[in-house]
Design a protein around this motif. Sequence first.
Motif, short mmCIF file in Angstrom:
data_model
loop_
_atom_site.label_atom_id
_atom_site.label_comp_id
_atom_site.label_asym_id
_atom_site.label_seq_id
_atom_site.Cartn_x
_atom_site.Cartn_y
_atom_site.Cartn_z
N SER A 1 0.84 -1.02 -0.59
CA SER A 1 0.05 0.51 -0.05
C SER A 1 0.99 1.67 -0.21
CB SER A 1 -1.07 -0.02 1.16
OG SER A 1 -1.85 -1.01 0.97
N ALA A 2 0.41 1.92 0.33
CA ALA A 2 0.98 3.36 -0.18
C ALA A 2 1.28 3.37 1.49
CB ALA A 2 -0.12 4.73 -0.09
N THR B 1 -2.30 8.12 1.56
CA THR B 1 -3.44 8.13 0.53
C THR B 1 -4.74 9.44 0.99
OG1 THR B 1 -3.47 6.04 0.54
CG2 THR B 1 -5.93 6.54 -0.05
N GLU C 1 1.08 4.50 -3.96
CA GLU C 1 1.05 2.72 -4.38
C GLU C 1 2.42 3.51 -4.77
OE1 GLU C 1 -1.56 3.99 -3.35
OE2 GLU C 1 -2.14 2.66 -1.06
N PHE D 1 -4.32 -1.96 -4.29
CA PHE D 1 -5.84 -0.68 -4.43
C PHE D 1 -5.86 -0.18 -5.72
CE2 PHE D 1 -5.97 4.33 -3.53
CZ PHE D 1 -7.25 3.93 -3.31
N ARG E 1 -11.56 2.36 -0.93
CA ARG E 1 -10.70 2.96 0.19
C ARG E 1 -9.77 1.27 0.74
NH1 ARG E 1 -8.42 7.46 2.41
NH2 ARG E 1 -6.94 5.81 2.95
N GLU E 2 -9.07 1.10 1.58
CA GLU E 2 -7.88 0.14 2.47
C GLU E 2 -8.47 -1.16 1.16
OE1 GLU E 2 -6.81 0.63 4.83
OE2 GLU E 2 -7.80 2.39 4.88
N GLY E 3 -8.13 -1.02 -0.25
CA GLY E 3 -8.41 -2.22 -1.19
C GLY E 3 -7.39 -3.11 -1.50
N SER E 4 -5.78 -2.60 -0.79
CA SER E 4 -5.03 -3.43 -1.14
C SER E 4 -5.52 -4.73 -0.64
CB SER E 4 -3.54 -3.04 -0.29
OG SER E 4 -3.77 -0.72 -0.75
N1 ASP Z 1 -3.80 2.84 0.74
C1 ASP Z 1 -5.19 2.75 0.29
C2 ASP Z 1 -5.61 3.41 1.29
O1 ASP Z 1 -5.39 3.75 2.30
C3 ASP Z 1 -5.39 1.02 0.39
C4 ASP Z 1 -4.71 -0.23 1.28
O2 ASP Z 1 -4.53 0.44 1.82
O3 ASP Z 1 -5.36 -1.14 0.81
O4 ASP Z 1 -7.27 2.99 1.21
#
Ligand code: ASP
Length: 422
Positions: A38-39, A44, A122, A187, A201-204
């Motif tokens: 992820s980032a 993000t 990312e 992501f 969001r949070e898609g990694s």
């Molecule tokens: N960087 C993205 C986010 O913070 C994806 C992830 O972290 O999963 O939403």
Amino acid sequence: MKVFKFGGASVNSAEAVRNMAQIVQSHLETDPLVVVVSAMGKTTNLLEKLVPGVSPDDEATALRQQLADYHHEIATSLIPNGTGIAEKVDALLRKLDERRASLLPSPEAYNFNYDQVVSYGELLSTTIIAEYLNDLGINTLWVDARKLVKTDHHYREGIVKWELTRAACRALMADSMTYSVVLTQGFIGGTADGNTTTLGREGSDYSAAILAHCLEAESMTIWKDVPGFLNADPKFFSDTVKISQIPYNEAIELAYYGASVIHPKTVKPIQNKGIPLYIRSFITPQSEGSSIGNYHTISPETPLYIFKNNQILLSILPKDFSFIAEENLQVIFGLLNELGIRVNLMQNSALSFSICIDNNPQRTGLLIEQLQHSFHVRYNENLQLITIRYYTQEVIDRIVAGRPVLLEQRSRSTEQLIVPQG
Ligand code: ASP
Ligand code: MG
């Protein structure tokens, strides 16, 4: 092939990246390890403010500087005399500037713009980490996930095109056999015509699952800052229990109810191929963690708790003499669908329909306004939705702690309650 996923918290500083690299190094095998990242840290969130039209110019300039400083600091700390790494970071930042300058800040273009800008988090993290792993002597191939995870044009929530993604993964496998690590972004994805998309969001986690599925990986591991899949979020609970084994379907249910440990879409693609999913701690990487797989029950058997704060409960009553029946429900669900609002809990009687949703002031306001054309709407805010799997009455009483219960639903395995946020 194994797939590892590292989230933002596991790469939020040079020290964190060193730790992550050590974990990678201790798991190298003959097949390349596929690593999805992820980032870094909260990048993000920062990038969301750099989407054209979101921040005033002076603020955007300061944030852009902050983004550059943060990544440069990590990069130079990882490779102190490396000019290559600094140049690569600068090249990406320049591309980001050009991209931002090329976008029109109109509300209609917001979702598209979002993906074009936010994806740089990312790109930056994986570029730095690939340089570092190679510097350590780990033969690493940096792969652009936009060429791997193919999606439709649904910006901010790209829908995966599985056949195209499978084909890209097959090609990657053939090209990467001489590498120890294949490093790619979580992501983000790409459309057939070359635009960047994101998966939500949070898609990694979901990215890693897509790749694990398409590569028919032997296993997938999510490295987290918790020791595994816990029976409650440690933010809400002091004495959590680690669940060692979780059936796939149980994990899907829990993610759906709001367990934040994994992204809800993650489990299906790996369940479909029977790939085990491990959740392990990057802080104590020697400890075992949890595994999600083909089990019949969770182990150890213990109640599981999921809390969702900032909920609003709406009671919707027809203005005319009609009951809450199919036509009325159709109108209500049509609106919810249009506004992209997910219902966390619902219940109806002859005269009213109640829904519990996340209280996002903008969207909730719009929903209420639109509902009021045909319905009376009453609501309660600042509520907590509690879900307890494998409840006992004693456990419920302890959690409710004397608070008034506004709504309750019970099945054989699951109790859900709405109470004022404590
Ligand atoms: N960087 C993205 C986010 O913070 C994806 C992830 O972290 O999963 O939403
Ligand atoms: Mg993140």
